[in-house]
Structure formats: C-alpha cells, structure tokens
Design a protein around this motif. Structure first.
Motif, PDB file in Angstrom:
ATOM      1  N   ASP A   1       0.840  -1.209   0.000  1.00  0.00           N
ATOM      2  CA  ASP A   1       0.000   0.000   0.000  1.00  0.00           C
ATOM      3  C   ASP A   1       0.871   1.253   0.000  1.00  0.00           C
ATOM      4  O   ASP A   1       0.714   2.152   0.844  1.00  0.00           O
ATOM      5  N   ASP A   2       1.811   1.303  -0.958  1.00  0.00           N
ATOM      6  CA  ASP A   2       2.694   2.462  -1.034  1.00  0.00           C
ATOM      7  C   ASP A   2       2.773   2.999  -2.463  1.00  0.00           C
ATOM      8  O   ASP A   2       2.516   2.293  -3.434  1.00  0.00           O
ATOM      9  N   TRP A   3       3.108   4.283  -2.540  1.00  0.00           N
ATOM     10  CA  TRP A   3       3.365   4.942  -3.821  1.00  0.00           C
ATOM     11  C   TRP A   3       4.877   5.202  -3.920  1.00  0.00           C
ATOM     12  O   TRP A   3       5.489   5.710  -2.965  1.00  0.00           O
ATOM     13  N   SER A   4       5.435   4.846  -5.063  1.00  0.00           N
ATOM     14  CA  SER A   4       6.873   5.028  -5.253  1.00  0.00           C
ATOM     15  C   SER A   4       7.161   5.152  -6.742  1.00  0.00           C
ATOM     16  O   SER A   4       6.242   5.238  -7.567  1.00  0.00           O
ATOM     17  N   PHE A   5       8.438   5.152  -7.085  1.00  0.00           N
ATOM     18  CA  PHE A   5       8.845   5.182  -8.479  1.00  0.00           C
ATOM     19  C   PHE A   5       8.923   3.748  -9.015  1.00  0.00           C
ATOM     20  O   PHE A   5       9.184   2.816  -8.248  1.00  0.00           O
ATOM     21  N   PRO A   6       8.713   3.552 -10.307  1.00  0.00           N
ATOM     22  CA  PRO A   6       8.888   2.204 -10.853  1.00  0.00           C
ATOM     23  C   PRO A   6      10.326   1.730 -10.672  1.00  0.00           C
ATOM     24  O   PRO A   6      11.272   2.441 -10.997  1.00  0.00           O
ATOM     25  N   LYS A   7      10.468   0.531 -10.134  1.00  0.00           N
ATOM     26  CA  LYS A   7      11.795  -0.039  -9.874  1.00  0.00           C
ATOM     27  C   LYS A   7      11.640  -1.537  -9.685  1.00  0.00           C
ATOM     28  O   LYS A   7      10.522  -2.049  -9.521  1.00  0.00           O
ATOM     29  N   GLY A   8      12.768  -2.238  -9.668  1.00  0.00           N
ATOM     30  CA  GLY A   8      12.718  -3.675  -9.424  1.00  0.00           C
ATOM     31  C   GLY A   8      14.102  -4.277  -9.355  1.00  0.00           C
ATOM     32  O   GLY A   8      15.102  -3.629  -9.677  1.00  0.00           O
ATOM     33  N   LYS A   9      14.149  -5.534  -8.918  1.00  0.00           N
ATOM     34  CA  LYS A   9      15.421  -6.226  -8.748  1.00  0.00           C
ATOM     35  C   LYS A   9      16.053  -6.581 -10.086  1.00  0.00           C
ATOM     36  O   LYS A   9      15.368  -6.836 -11.073  1.00  0.00           O
ATOM     37  N   LEU A  10      17.395  -6.598 -10.068  1.00  0.00           N
ATOM     38  CA  LEU A  10      18.146  -6.998 -11.250  1.00  0.00           C
ATOM     39  C   LEU A  10      17.993  -8.502 -11.471  1.00  0.00           C
ATOM     40  O   LEU A  10      18.035  -9.288 -10.519  1.00  0.00           O
ATOM     41  N   ASP A  11      17.799  -8.896 -12.724  1.00  0.00           N
ATOM     42  CA  ASP A  11      17.860 -10.305 -13.071  1.00  0.00           C
ATOM     43  C   ASP A  11      19.305 -10.778 -12.990  1.00  0.00           C
ATOM     44  O   ASP A  11      20.241  -9.974 -13.003  1.00  0.00           O
ATOM     45  N   ARG A  12      19.497 -12.068 -12.924  1.00  0.00           N
ATOM     46  CA  ARG A  12      20.842 -12.635 -12.849  1.00  0.00           C
ATOM     47  C   ARG A  12      21.670 -12.187 -14.052  1.00  0.00           C
ATOM     48  O   ARG A  12      21.266 -12.368 -15.193  1.00  0.00           O
ATOM     49  N   GLY A  13      22.833 -11.582 -13.801  1.00  0.00           N
ATOM     50  CA  GLY A  13      23.714 -11.142 -14.868  1.00  0.00           C
ATOM     51  C   GLY A  13      23.276  -9.865 -15.563  1.00  0.00           C
ATOM     52  O   GLY A  13      23.932  -9.435 -16.515  1.00  0.00           O
ATOM     53  N   GLU A  14      22.209  -9.224 -15.109  1.00  0.00           N
ATOM     54  CA  GLU A  14      21.685  -8.024 -15.753  1.00  0.00           C
ATOM     55  C   GLU A  14      22.389  -6.783 -15.234  1.00  0.00           C
ATOM     56  O   GLU A  14      22.700  -6.674 -14.044  1.00  0.00           O
ATOM     57  N   HIS A  15      22.631  -5.836 -16.126  1.00  0.00           N
ATOM     58  CA  HIS A  15      23.213  -4.561 -15.724  1.00  0.00           C
ATOM     59  C   HIS A  15      22.117  -3.658 -15.166  1.00  0.00           C
ATOM     60  O   HIS A  15      20.964  -3.711 -15.599  1.00  0.00           O
ATOM     61  N   ALA A  16      22.492  -2.806 -14.213  1.00  0.00           N
ATOM     62  CA  ALA A  16      21.499  -1.946 -13.565  1.00  0.00           C
ATOM     63  C   ALA A  16      20.808  -1.016 -14.554  1.00  0.00           C
ATOM     64  O   ALA A  16      19.607  -0.738 -14.417  1.00  0.00           O
ATOM     65  N   THR A  17      21.532  -0.503 -15.563  1.00  0.00           N
ATOM     66  CA  THR A  17      20.907   0.399 -16.529  1.00  0.00           C
ATOM     67  C   THR A  17      19.800  -0.307 -17.302  1.00  0.00           C
ATOM     68  O   THR A  17      18.715   0.246 -17.512  1.00  0.00           O
ATOM     69  N   ALA A  18      20.082  -1.539 -17.722  1.00  0.00           N
ATOM     70  CA  ALA A  18      19.078  -2.309 -18.466  1.00  0.00           C
ATOM     71  C   ALA A  18      17.897  -2.661 -17.570  1.00  0.00           C
ATOM     72  O   ALA A  18      16.735  -2.625 -18.004  1.00  0.00           O
ATOM     73  N   ALA A  19      18.192  -2.995 -16.310  1.00  0.00           N
ATOM     74  CA  ALA A  19      17.118  -3.346 -15.380  1.00  0.00           C
ATOM     75  C   ALA A  19      16.194  -2.161 -15.135  1.00  0.00           C
ATOM     76  O   ALA A  19      14.972  -2.324 -15.044  1.00  0.00           O
ATOM     77  N   ALA A  20      16.763  -0.963 -15.019  1.00  0.00           N
ATOM     78  CA  ALA A  20      15.942   0.219 -14.762  1.00  0.00           C
ATOM     79  C   ALA A  20      14.928   0.436 -15.874  1.00  0.00           C
ATOM     80  O   ALA A  20      13.730   0.657 -15.623  1.00  0.00           O
ATOM     81  N   VAL A  21      15.383   0.357 -17.119  1.00  0.00           N
ATOM     82  CA  VAL A  21      14.491   0.561 -18.263  1.00  0.00           C
ATOM     83  C   VAL A  21      13.469  -0.564 -18.356  1.00  0.00           C
ATOM     84  O   VAL A  21      12.276  -0.334 -18.613  1.00  0.00           O
ATOM     85  N   ARG A  22      13.921  -1.794 -18.148  1.00  0.00           N
ATOM     86  CA  ARG A  22      13.006  -2.940 -18.218  1.00  0.00           C
ATOM     87  C   ARG A  22      11.910  -2.837 -17.171  1.00  0.00           C
ATOM     88  O   ARG A  22      10.727  -3.109 -17.460  1.00  0.00           O
ATOM     89  N   GLU A  23      12.274  -2.473 -15.945  1.00  0.00           N
ATOM     90  CA  GLU A  23      11.289  -2.419 -14.875  1.00  0.00           C
ATOM     91  C   GLU A  23      10.218  -1.361 -15.141  1.00  0.00           C
ATOM     92  O   GLU A  23       9.042  -1.578 -14.850  1.00  0.00           O
TER      93      GLU A  23
END
Length: 290
Positions: A27-49
């Motif tokens: 029950d919270d409001w935040s920015f879209p975000k999520g955990k990195l997949d195995r071997g995934e770079h943070a930049t790619a994860a940010a866009v994917r999430e």
C-alpha cells in the motif's frame, strides 16, 4: 549477506509530471523499480522495470544518488536515473495486477505528498535539480581484441576475441538504455565489431569515421567529430555512441573537456556516458557490460 540490488527511474513528461506506481502488497506509492535479473546490468534493469510496471518505455538521463535501506534481514541498494519517455506516455490502458495496481502521472508539486517514503521524496528533489532534457554521448572503447603480436596483417583488420564478441553482445541493452540512435565508429574492424550487435539489433547504420582510427587520429579532426555530437539542444541532438581506441581516447576527452587521470582510462568495452545539455556536459557516468 550481500545487498539486494535493484534499479529504477524517476521519469518525467512535459507539463512537469512524474511517473508513480502503487503497490497493493505494501500500500505504497513510489517510483517504478525492481530487482536486477541474474547477470543483468542496472541500466538495463531500470528501463526494463519501467516498461514492465507501467507499459511506458523510457531512456535514461543523468544518474541520481543511490538509495540503500534495510529490508527484513538484508540491505537493499537501488540505483536510480532520471528518465524521458520514448514514444507514447499514455498509461490509461494499464491493466492492474497483484504487483502494481495503479500507475499515474502526478504533477511534481503534488508528488511529495503522494510518495510514501522520505527517501523517495529526497530522490525526487535530486531529480528535479537535473530534470531538464539532455542527450547522451557514449564514448566507448572497443571490446577485447586479438593481440598485435599474434595478429598477421594490417592492424586495422585486427578482430575481437571470443570474449570481446561476448562483451559486444552485452553492450546492446546498455546502449539501448540511453536511447542511442547514432552509431559513430572507427573504421577498424575491432571497433566495428564492437558496435555491430547494437547497430544490427536496433536497425541503425554505421557512421564510419577513419579519423577515429589509431592510424589516422589527430586532435583537430577528432575534436570536430566530438563537437558535432555534443552540439545541439535536447530537442534536436541525437543520442550517440562513439567507438574508438585507447590511444585515441585522450583526444576525445580533451575535445569534450572531460578530465580523467592518465591511469584511469577506459577498460575494453567500458563506456563513458556524457549527459549533455546545449553543448555543456552536466553529468558523467561509467559502465562496463556485466
């Protein structure tokens, strides 16, 4: 235990609105975000999430301070960037699910009250300080290539090692995260091979520049190429990658006005991301493919 690693984006659209999501589990409001997949770079994860949680596609802008906070018995580190929408920003057709049940563009004046956590309010304040539109110029050193001593033939024809080919493949989501639409490269084979996976995946032609090769580079022609990529404003300038060689990089840095220590050069397949507004570099970051 190691930190849980996640990535997210503070995305804006014209009209001074920011993209927020609601998670029914917390029950919270935040920015879209999520955990990195195995071997995934943070930049790619940010866009994917962002795409998975909102249906909106973004490209990354300047980076923001990292959040780190406790989650149960572990710590969580969240890497954040500012972001701009690529294509349609309409979220009215979003279908709620168990993870995200509401997606909304919220006026930035109202967002602090809507956000649940103080850490997100701080991140929003950081993002608002750098929210003006920029474009990215990615300076890229070619991936790992065969050694000069083991190569028979002209040096310009030297090819990537298998590990270098893998690095070139892993660069694809990183370059895509910054919305690169222009591929400028030395004509040497090892540089062309480094950017080929991205160019072919994204469907962009090569902009081949002999003056970026080791044999033909000189201060004035390299500076001309660099200034061509840096000039312009956020509305008209293209997001570009410039791929060249270790001995040529100091000429690129000098032309861009970037200072790096002599012993702090880019590693093979490492990229220096210059965030540019009206010809002025406002942020710099470095990444290597995982």
């Amino acid at each position: 235990m190691p930190d849980i690693l996640a990535a997210g984006v503070v995305a804006f659209r014209p009209g001074r609105e920011v993209l927020l999501v609601h998670r029914p589990k917390y029950d919270d409001w935040s920015f879209p975000k999520g955990k990195l997949d195995r071997g995934e770079h943070a930049t790619a994860a940010a866009v994917r999430e962002v795409a998975e949680e909102t249906g909106v596609h973004v490209r990354l802008g300047p980076p923001l301070p990292t959040q780190r906070y406790p989650v149960a018995r572990r710590m969580k580190t969240v890497h954040y960037w500012t972001g701009r929408v690529v294509g349609d920003d309409d979220v009215s057709a979003y279908r709620p699910n168990d993870e995200i049940d509401q997606v909304a563009w919220v006026p930035v004046a109202d967002a602090p009250e809507r956000l649940t956590y103080d850490r997100d309010r701080e991140t929003l304040a950081d993002a608002l300080r750098v929210r003006r539109k920029t474009h990215a110029v990615v300076v890229l050193r070619h991936a790992r290539a065969r050694s000069r001593s083991a190569w028979r033939g002209p040096d310009a024809g030297r090819t990537l090692l298998k590990v270098g080919e893998a690095e070139a493949d892993r660069l694809v989501p990183l370059l895509a995260a910054y919305g690169v639409t222009r591929v400028v490269t030395s004509t040497s084979t090892r540089c062309v091979q480094t950017v080929r996976p991205y160019a072919e995946t994204a469907g962009y032609p090569f902009d081949l520049r002999p003056r970026l090769t080791e044999e033909n580079a000189a201060p004035r022609p390299v500076a001309k190429i660099v200034h061509e990529l840096l000039d312009g404003d956020g509305a008209t300038a293209e997001n570009a990658v410039l791929c060249t060689h270790r001995p040529v990089l100091p000429l690129v840095y000098d032309a861009a006005g970037v200072e790096l220590a002599p012993d702090d050069g880019l590693a093979p397949a490492e990229m220096l991301v210059l965030h540019v507004r009206k010809g002025r570099i406002v942020a710099v970051e470095r990444h290597q493919p995982r």
